[in-house]
Design an enzyme around this catalytic site. Sequence first.
Site, PDB file in Angstrom:
ATOM      1  CG  ASP A  17     -25.545  -7.780 -12.956  1.00  0.00           C
ATOM      2  OD1 ASP A  17     -26.436  -8.479 -12.428  1.00  0.00           O
ATOM      3  OD2 ASP A  17     -24.605  -8.263 -13.599  1.00  0.00           O
ATOM      4  N   PRO A  59      -4.575   5.878   2.022  1.00  0.00           N
ATOM      5  CG  PRO A  59      -3.330   7.355   0.729  1.00  0.00           C
ATOM      6  CD  PRO A  59      -3.726   7.070   2.134  1.00  0.00           C
TER       7      PRO A  59
HETATM    8  C1  LIG Z   1       0.495   7.191  -1.134  1.00  0.00           C
HETATM    9  C2  LIG Z   1       1.609   8.059  -1.768  1.00  0.00           C
HETATM   10  C3  LIG Z   1       1.432   9.519  -1.325  1.00  0.00           C
HETATM   11  C4  LIG Z   1       2.946   7.560  -1.244  1.00  0.00           C
HETATM   12  O1  LIG Z   1       3.950   8.273  -1.891  1.00  0.00           O
HETATM   13  P1  LIG Z   1       5.331   8.652  -1.153  1.00  0.00           P
HETATM   14  O2  LIG Z   1       5.079   9.483   0.065  1.00  0.00           O
HETATM   15  O3  LIG Z   1       6.236   9.224  -2.188  1.00  0.00           O
HETATM   16  O4  LIG Z   1       5.867   7.252  -0.611  1.00  0.00           O
HETATM   17  P2  LIG Z   1       6.591   6.022  -1.348  1.00  0.00           P
HETATM   18  O5  LIG Z   1       6.565   6.119  -2.818  1.00  0.00           O
HETATM   19  O6  LIG Z   1       7.904   5.856  -0.646  1.00  0.00           O
HETATM   20  O7  LIG Z   1       5.628   4.809  -0.940  1.00  0.00           O
HETATM   21  C5  LIG Z   1       5.289   4.576   0.409  1.00  0.00           C
HETATM   22  C6  LIG Z   1       5.096   3.090   0.611  1.00  0.00           C
HETATM   23  O8  LIG Z   1       4.050   2.607  -0.232  1.00  0.00           O
HETATM   24  C7  LIG Z   1       4.508   1.520  -1.023  1.00  0.00           C
HETATM   25  N1  LIG Z   1       3.873   1.609  -2.328  1.00  0.00           N
HETATM   26  C8  LIG Z   1       3.716   2.722  -3.072  1.00  0.00           C
HETATM   27  N2  LIG Z   1       3.035   2.400  -4.216  1.00  0.00           N
HETATM   28  C9  LIG Z   1       2.764   1.082  -4.137  1.00  0.00           C
HETATM   29  C10 LIG Z   1       2.074   0.172  -4.986  1.00  0.00           C
HETATM   30  N3  LIG Z   1       1.496   0.551  -6.141  1.00  0.00           N
HETATM   31  N4  LIG Z   1       1.985  -1.118  -4.604  1.00  0.00           N
HETATM   32  C11 LIG Z   1       2.523  -1.537  -3.427  1.00  0.00           C
HETATM   33  N5  LIG Z   1       3.165  -0.713  -2.569  1.00  0.00           N
HETATM   34  C12 LIG Z   1       3.299   0.578  -2.936  1.00  0.00           C
HETATM   35  C13 LIG Z   1       6.028   1.714  -1.104  1.00  0.00           C
HETATM   36  O9  LIG Z   1       6.683   0.481  -1.379  1.00  0.00           O
HETATM   37  C14 LIG Z   1       6.335   2.242   0.287  1.00  0.00           C
HETATM   38  O10 LIG Z   1       6.307   1.136   1.198  1.00  0.00           O
HETATM   39  P3  LIG Z   1       7.041   1.137   2.645  1.00  0.00           P
HETATM   40  O11 LIG Z   1       8.370   0.504   2.443  1.00  0.00           O
HETATM   41  O12 LIG Z   1       6.130   0.317   3.521  1.00  0.00           O
HETATM   42  O13 LIG Z   1       7.130   2.565   3.158  1.00  0.00           O
HETATM   43  C15 LIG Z   1       1.594   7.984  -3.324  1.00  0.00           C
HETATM   44  O14 LIG Z   1       1.962   6.655  -3.698  1.00  0.00           O
HETATM   45  C16 LIG Z   1       0.210   8.272  -3.909  1.00  0.00           C
HETATM   46  O15 LIG Z   1      -0.309   9.387  -3.805  1.00  0.00           O
HETATM   47  N6  LIG Z   1      -0.418   7.262  -4.551  1.00  0.00           N
HETATM   48  C17 LIG Z   1      -1.752   7.395  -5.112  1.00  0.00           C
HETATM   49  C18 LIG Z   1      -2.808   7.084  -4.052  1.00  0.00           C
HETATM   50  C19 LIG Z   1      -4.210   7.138  -4.636  1.00  0.00           C
HETATM   51  O16 LIG Z   1      -4.545   8.028  -5.376  1.00  0.00           O
HETATM   52  N7  LIG Z   1      -5.056   6.124  -4.272  1.00  0.00           N
HETATM   53  C20 LIG Z   1      -6.380   5.954  -4.759  1.00  0.00           C
HETATM   54  C21 LIG Z   1      -7.416   6.887  -4.211  1.00  0.00           C
HETATM   55  S1  LIG Z   1      -7.187   7.405  -2.525  1.00  0.00           S
HETATM   56  C22 LIG Z   1      -8.111   6.370  -1.510  1.00  0.00           C
HETATM   57  O17 LIG Z   1      -8.642   5.428  -1.972  1.00  0.00           O
HETATM   58  C23 LIG Z   1      -8.160   6.671  -0.054  1.00  0.00           C
HETATM   59  C24 LIG Z   1      -8.558   5.684   0.855  1.00  0.00           C
HETATM   60  C25 LIG Z   1      -8.544   5.960   2.211  1.00  0.00           C
HETATM   61  C26 LIG Z   1      -8.124   7.200   2.663  1.00  0.00           C
HETATM   62  O18 LIG Z   1      -8.091   7.454   3.997  1.00  0.00           O
HETATM   63  C27 LIG Z   1      -7.744   8.170   1.786  1.00  0.00           C
HETATM   64  C28 LIG Z   1      -7.755   7.912   0.413  1.00  0.00           C
END
Ligand SMILES: CC(C)(COP(=O)(O)OP(=O)(O)OC[C@H]1O[C@@H](n2cnc3c(N)ncnc32)[C@H](O)[C@@H]1OP(=O)(O)O)[C@@H](O)C(=O)NCCC(=O)NCCSC(=O)c1ccc(O)cc1
Length: 138
Positions: A17, A59
């Site tokens: 920055d 993600p």
């Molecule tokens: C990842 C998801 C599809 C998972 O959803 P679902 O399939 O319904 O699964 P669940 O809700 O059961 O969650 C799965 C696990 O994640 C955990 N989880 C979900 N949300 C959270 C949060 N906020 N904190 C901690 N843990 C979490 C949850 O406890 C489950 O844990 P396990 O017991 O180990 O299985 C959904 O949470 C989602 O789409 N979230 C948004 C993700 C997002 O937009 N992230 C930011 C941009 S993407 C990105 O940065 C990226 C980086 C690298 C890549 O290769 C691709 C994309």
Amino acid sequence: MPLINRKDVFIEWGDCDPAGIVYYPRYFVMFDNATVALFAAAGLKKHEMVKTYDMVGYPMVDTGARFILPSKWGETITIESHVSEWKRSSFDIKHRVLKGDDLAIEAWETRVWVGRHPDDPERIKSFPIPEDVKARFA
Ligand SMILES: CC(C)(COP(=O)(O)OP(=O)(O)OC[C@H]1O[C@@H](n2cnc3c(N)ncnc32)[C@H](O)[C@@H]1OP(=O)(O)O)[C@@H](O)C(=O)NCCC(=O)NCCSC(=O)c1ccc(O)cc1
């Protein structure tokens, strides 16, 4: 002892920055690169991994950082990264940014192993992390 990857990063002019210190969003790009490098060090290159495991990516669902020391243009920092916990489909990564022996930043991420949703290929869904993937980080 888990696999720890060490990545040296040169601080570019464009990372900073007007005060000459790294602008914080730039660190999150560096941390993402450090996670990709950790997986590559485990023999899991992203473009190959998606084919081998029929997955889409890992993600981010949670992340944060504690900033202790600033860094400036021309310095080289070292990012040490490791997986601190494996859960069903999610896993935690810790990054430690070092300037020499001094701790400059501690950061953490929770990511989820995802593939295409069986009912709708436009959506993603969590899947259990394969055991042989976890074993590569031991
Ligand atoms: C990842 C998801 C599809 C998972 O959803 P679902 O399939 O319904 O699964 P669940 O809700 O059961 O969650 C799965 C696990 O994640 C955990 N989880 C979900 N949300 C959270 C949060 N906020 N904190 C901690 N843990 C979490 C949850 O406890 C489950 O844990 P396990 O017991 O180990 O299985 C959904 O949470 C989602 O789409 N979230 C948004 C993700 C997002 O937009 N992230 C930011 C941009 S993407 C990105 O940065 C990226 C980086 C690298 C890549 O290769 C691709 C994309």
